[in-house]
Write a protein that holds these residues in place. Sequence first.
Motif, mmCIF file in Angstrom:
data_model
loop_
_atom_site.group_PDB
_atom_site.id
_atom_site.type_symbol
_atom_site.label_atom_id
_atom_site.label_comp_id
_atom_site.label_asym_id
_atom_site.label_seq_id
_atom_site.Cartn_x
_atom_site.Cartn_y
_atom_site.Cartn_z
ATOM 1 N N ARG A 19 0.813 -1.135 0.003
ATOM 2 C CA ARG A 19 -0.114 0.148 0.061
ATOM 3 C C ARG A 19 0.636 1.300 -0.060
ATOM 4 N NH1 ARG A 19 -3.450 -0.417 4.723
ATOM 5 N NH2 ARG A 19 -4.465 1.726 3.995
ATOM 6 N N VAL A 20 1.867 1.229 0.766
ATOM 7 C CA VAL A 20 2.946 2.497 0.767
ATOM 8 C C VAL A 20 3.460 2.667 -0.538
ATOM 9 C CG1 VAL A 20 5.141 3.177 1.649
ATOM 10 C CG2 VAL A 20 3.290 2.449 3.316
ATOM 11 N N LEU A 21 3.707 1.438 -1.193
ATOM 12 C CA LEU A 21 4.479 1.682 -2.582
ATOM 13 C C LEU A 21 3.464 1.918 -3.596
ATOM 14 C CD1 LEU A 21 7.017 -1.594 -2.595
ATOM 15 C CD2 LEU A 21 7.366 0.894 -3.195
ATOM 16 N N GLY A 34 4.950 12.130 6.046
ATOM 17 C CA GLY A 34 3.531 12.512 6.204
ATOM 18 C C GLY A 34 2.427 12.360 4.999
ATOM 19 N N TRP A 35 2.898 12.843 3.971
ATOM 20 C CA TRP A 35 2.165 12.763 2.734
ATOM 21 C C TRP A 35 1.619 11.343 2.708
ATOM 22 C CZ3 TRP A 35 1.862 9.997 -1.749
ATOM 23 C CH2 TRP A 35 0.962 10.426 -2.913
ATOM 24 N N VAL A 36 2.405 10.365 2.853
ATOM 25 C CA VAL A 36 2.053 8.845 2.392
ATOM 26 C C VAL A 36 1.200 8.611 3.688
ATOM 27 C CG1 VAL A 36 2.777 6.393 2.708
ATOM 28 C CG2 VAL A 36 4.290 8.217 1.553
ATOM 29 N N GLN A 37 1.192 8.845 4.698
ATOM 30 C CA GLN A 37 0.265 8.712 5.878
ATOM 31 C C GLN A 37 -0.995 9.261 5.712
ATOM 32 O OE1 GLN A 37 1.398 10.933 9.507
ATOM 33 N NE2 GLN A 37 -0.069 9.496 10.733
ATOM 34 N N GLU A 38 -1.194 10.556 5.114
ATOM 35 C CA GLU A 38 -2.517 10.969 4.807
ATOM 36 C C GLU A 38 -3.300 10.230 3.495
ATOM 37 O OE1 GLU A 38 -2.010 14.956 3.700
ATOM 38 O OE2 GLU A 38 -1.034 15.734 5.825
ATOM 39 N N ARG A 39 -2.399 9.776 2.614
ATOM 40 C CA ARG A 39 -2.913 9.017 1.467
ATOM 41 C C ARG A 39 -3.483 7.717 1.788
ATOM 42 N NH1 ARG A 39 -2.226 13.243 0.268
ATOM 43 N NH2 ARG A 39 -1.958 14.327 -1.569
ATOM 44 N N LEU A 40 -2.959 7.037 2.934
ATOM 45 C CA LEU A 40 -3.311 5.740 3.413
ATOM 46 C C LEU A 40 -4.303 5.662 4.152
ATOM 47 C CD1 LEU A 40 0.114 3.746 4.213
ATOM 48 C CD2 LEU A 40 -1.294 3.747 2.121
ATOM 49 N N ALA A 41 -4.945 6.873 5.030
ATOM 50 C CA ALA A 41 -6.013 7.281 5.623
ATOM 51 C C ALA A 41 -6.391 5.883 6.446
ATOM 52 C CB ALA A 41 -7.116 7.493 4.685
ATOM 53 N N ALA A 42 -5.612 5.145 7.024
ATOM 54 C CA ALA A 42 -5.990 3.837 7.693
ATOM 55 C C ALA A 42 -5.532 4.100 9.254
ATOM 56 C CB ALA A 42 -5.141 2.813 7.180
ATOM 57 N N GLY A 43 -5.497 5.358 9.796
ATOM 58 C CA GLY A 43 -5.223 5.767 11.082
ATOM 59 C C GLY A 43 -4.056 5.024 11.533
ATOM 60 N N LEU A 44 -3.009 5.047 10.757
ATOM 61 C CA LEU A 44 -1.769 4.580 10.870
ATOM 62 C C LEU A 44 -0.718 5.547 11.568
ATOM 63 C CD1 LEU A 44 -0.714 2.797 7.667
ATOM 64 C CD2 LEU A 44 -1.463 1.708 9.836
ATOM 65 N N ALA A 45 0.002 5.231 12.586
ATOM 66 C CA ALA A 45 0.925 6.305 13.133
ATOM 67 C C ALA A 45 1.855 6.627 12.384
ATOM 68 C CB ALA A 45 1.452 5.631 14.434
ATOM 69 N N TYR A 46 2.589 7.930 12.450
ATOM 70 C CA TYR A 46 3.542 8.349 11.390
ATOM 71 C C TYR A 46 4.803 7.289 11.785
ATOM 72 C CZ TYR A 46 7.120 11.346 9.868
ATOM 73 O OH TYR A 46 8.285 11.962 9.310
ATOM 74 N N THR A 47 4.889 7.118 12.914
ATOM 75 C CA THR A 47 6.033 5.982 13.103
ATOM 76 C C THR A 47 5.891 4.557 12.538
ATOM 77 O OG1 THR A 47 5.205 5.298 15.316
ATOM 78 C CG2 THR A 47 6.801 7.229 15.351
#
Length: 127
Positions: A19-21, A34-47
């Motif tokens: 999904r990240v790829l 941070g951009w990747v985190q926003e796009r995944l919209a799965a409630g994932l932590a930045y870490t």
Amino acid sequence: MAEPDPRRRRRAQGALETRVLAALHEAEGPVTAGWVQERLAAGLAYTTVMTVLARLLAKGAVTRTRQGRSFVWMPAADEAGLAALKMRKVLDGEQDRRAVLASFLTALPESDEQVLRELLDQATGED
């Protein structure tokens, strides 16, 4: 309570890497974690996103460049490279690689089998 199956956890990590790829491939250029985190919209932590990116970097699937105080990330390969990474992940998860490859080869349509043979011949000729 039963222990979680470690193979299931690995599959989940592999799915998250995919999904990240995919998100990186959708980007129009290098992007921040941070951009990747926003796009995944799965409630994932930045870490968590950073951990996945670091794993992908270690596998050679992504590259990063320092931009200011952080990094920007991009895929190291195109969509075909992403598909190849998925195939390698599946193969790496199996104990009998020969049997998996043999089964894969015999299930290919004749035209794909021919392409694979040509690619193997080319690779052998380059050595």
